[in-house]
Scaffold this motif. Sequence first.
Motif, short mmCIF file in Angstrom:
data_model
loop_
_atom_site.label_atom_id
_atom_site.label_comp_id
_atom_site.label_asym_id
_atom_site.label_seq_id
_atom_site.Cartn_x
_atom_site.Cartn_y
_atom_site.Cartn_z
N LEU A 11 38.98 32.64 37.98
CA LEU A 11 39.40 34.03 37.89
C LEU A 11 40.83 34.06 37.33
CD1 LEU A 11 38.22 35.11 41.46
CD2 LEU A 11 36.99 35.41 39.31
N VAL A 12 41.18 35.15 36.68
CA VAL A 12 42.55 35.27 36.14
C VAL A 12 43.19 36.52 36.72
CG1 VAL A 12 43.97 35.45 34.07
CG2 VAL A 12 41.85 34.12 34.00
N SER A 13 44.23 36.32 37.51
CA SER A 13 44.97 37.42 38.12
C SER A 13 46.27 37.61 37.34
CB SER A 13 45.24 37.11 39.59
OG SER A 13 45.88 38.20 40.21
N SER A 14 47.33 37.94 38.02
CA SER A 14 48.63 38.17 37.38
C SER A 14 49.72 38.12 38.44
CB SER A 14 48.63 39.55 36.71
OG SER A 14 49.93 39.93 36.35
N VAL A 15 50.93 37.84 38.00
CA VAL A 15 52.07 37.88 38.91
C VAL A 15 52.24 39.29 39.47
CG1 VAL A 15 53.82 38.38 37.13
CG2 VAL A 15 54.46 37.11 39.19
N ALA A 16 51.70 40.29 38.79
CA ALA A 16 51.76 41.67 39.28
C ALA A 16 51.04 41.83 40.62
CB ALA A 16 51.16 42.61 38.24
N ALA A 17 50.16 40.90 40.95
CA ALA A 17 49.48 40.96 42.24
C ALA A 17 50.47 40.74 43.39
CB ALA A 17 48.38 39.91 42.31
N TYR A 18 51.54 40.01 43.13
CA TYR A 18 52.53 39.70 44.16
C TYR A 18 53.71 40.66 44.16
CZ TYR A 18 50.06 35.29 44.61
OH TYR A 18 49.10 34.33 44.81
N ILE A 19 53.96 41.29 43.01
CA ILE A 19 55.10 42.20 42.89
C ILE A 19 54.60 43.50 42.30
CG2 ILE A 19 57.41 42.51 41.96
CD1 ILE A 19 57.46 39.40 41.66
N PRO A 20 54.16 44.45 43.14
CA PRO A 20 53.57 45.69 42.65
C PRO A 20 54.54 46.51 41.79
CG PRO A 20 53.50 45.59 45.06
CD PRO A 20 54.26 44.40 44.58
N GLN A 21 53.97 47.16 40.78
CA GLN A 21 54.75 48.02 39.90
C GLN A 21 54.10 49.40 39.84
OE1 GLN A 21 57.66 46.98 38.38
NE2 GLN A 21 57.28 45.32 39.82
N TYR A 27 46.41 48.49 37.63
CA TYR A 27 46.38 47.09 37.19
C TYR A 27 46.76 46.17 38.35
CZ TYR A 27 47.79 42.93 34.55
OH TYR A 27 47.94 41.64 34.08
N THR A 28 47.83 46.53 39.07
CA THR A 28 48.30 45.74 40.20
C THR A 28 47.22 45.62 41.29
OG1 THR A 28 50.59 46.35 39.78
CG2 THR A 28 50.07 45.60 42.00
N VAL A 29 46.58 46.73 41.61
CA VAL A 29 45.53 46.73 42.63
C VAL A 29 44.39 45.81 42.22
CG1 VAL A 29 43.77 48.16 43.73
CG2 VAL A 29 46.11 48.98 43.57
N ASN A 30 43.99 45.88 40.96
CA ASN A 30 42.90 45.04 40.48
C ASN A 30 43.26 43.56 40.53
OD1 ASN A 30 40.49 46.59 39.41
ND2 ASN A 30 42.20 47.75 38.57
N LYS A 31 44.47 43.22 40.17
CA LYS A 31 44.88 41.82 40.17
C LYS A 31 45.03 41.30 41.60
CE LYS A 31 44.72 41.34 35.81
NZ LYS A 31 43.70 40.51 35.19
N THR A 32 45.44 42.16 42.53
CA THR A 32 45.52 41.77 43.94
C THR A 32 44.11 41.55 44.49
OG1 THR A 32 47.56 43.03 44.19
CG2 THR A 32 46.39 42.45 46.21
N ALA A 33 43.18 42.40 44.09
CA ALA A 33 41.79 42.25 44.54
C ALA A 33 41.20 40.92 44.09
CB ALA A 33 40.95 43.41 44.00
N LEU A 34 41.58 40.45 42.91
CA LEU A 34 41.08 39.16 42.44
C LEU A 34 41.52 38.02 43.35
CD1 LEU A 34 41.48 39.47 38.58
CD2 LEU A 34 39.36 39.16 39.85
N LEU A 35 42.72 38.12 43.92
CA LEU A 35 43.17 37.08 44.85
C LEU A 35 42.30 37.06 46.10
CD1 LEU A 35 47.06 37.50 44.59
CD2 LEU A 35 45.60 35.84 43.42
N GLY A 36 41.96 38.24 46.60
CA GLY A 36 41.07 38.33 47.76
C GLY A 36 39.67 37.83 47.44
N LEU A 37 39.17 38.19 46.26
CA LEU A 37 37.86 37.72 45.83
C LEU A 37 37.85 36.20 45.73
CD1 LEU A 37 35.01 38.42 44.80
CD2 LEU A 37 36.01 38.56 42.50
N ASN A 38 38.93 35.64 45.23
CA ASN A 38 39.03 34.19 45.11
C ASN A 38 38.91 33.52 46.47
OD1 ASN A 38 39.85 31.71 43.46
ND2 ASN A 38 41.35 31.73 45.12
#
Length: 77
Positions: A11-21, A27-38
């Motif tokens: 899966l490919v997330s983003s640093v935005a998952a750790y530092i919301p903007q 976009y941030t919510v989706n990338k954070t969700a990928l970490l949970g899915l992982n």
Amino acid sequence: MKKRGSRVVILVSSVAAYIPQVEVGVYTVNKTALLGLNRTLSKELAPKGIRVNCLVPGIIETDFSQVVGTGVCPVFP
């Protein structure tokens, strides 16, 4: 996956998952969700011999990253 012999999910997330903007909230919510899915998939699929990894790249200068380049954000100064 077992039949094909392919046993890796990436899966490919983003640093935005750790530092919301605020500027890219969805976009941030989706990338954070990928970490949970992982985390969930890795626990579920490990007994079947399937690895699940998540890449979290940092900032890459693109037109998209310029949207939040307001100077307010410590990640996108």
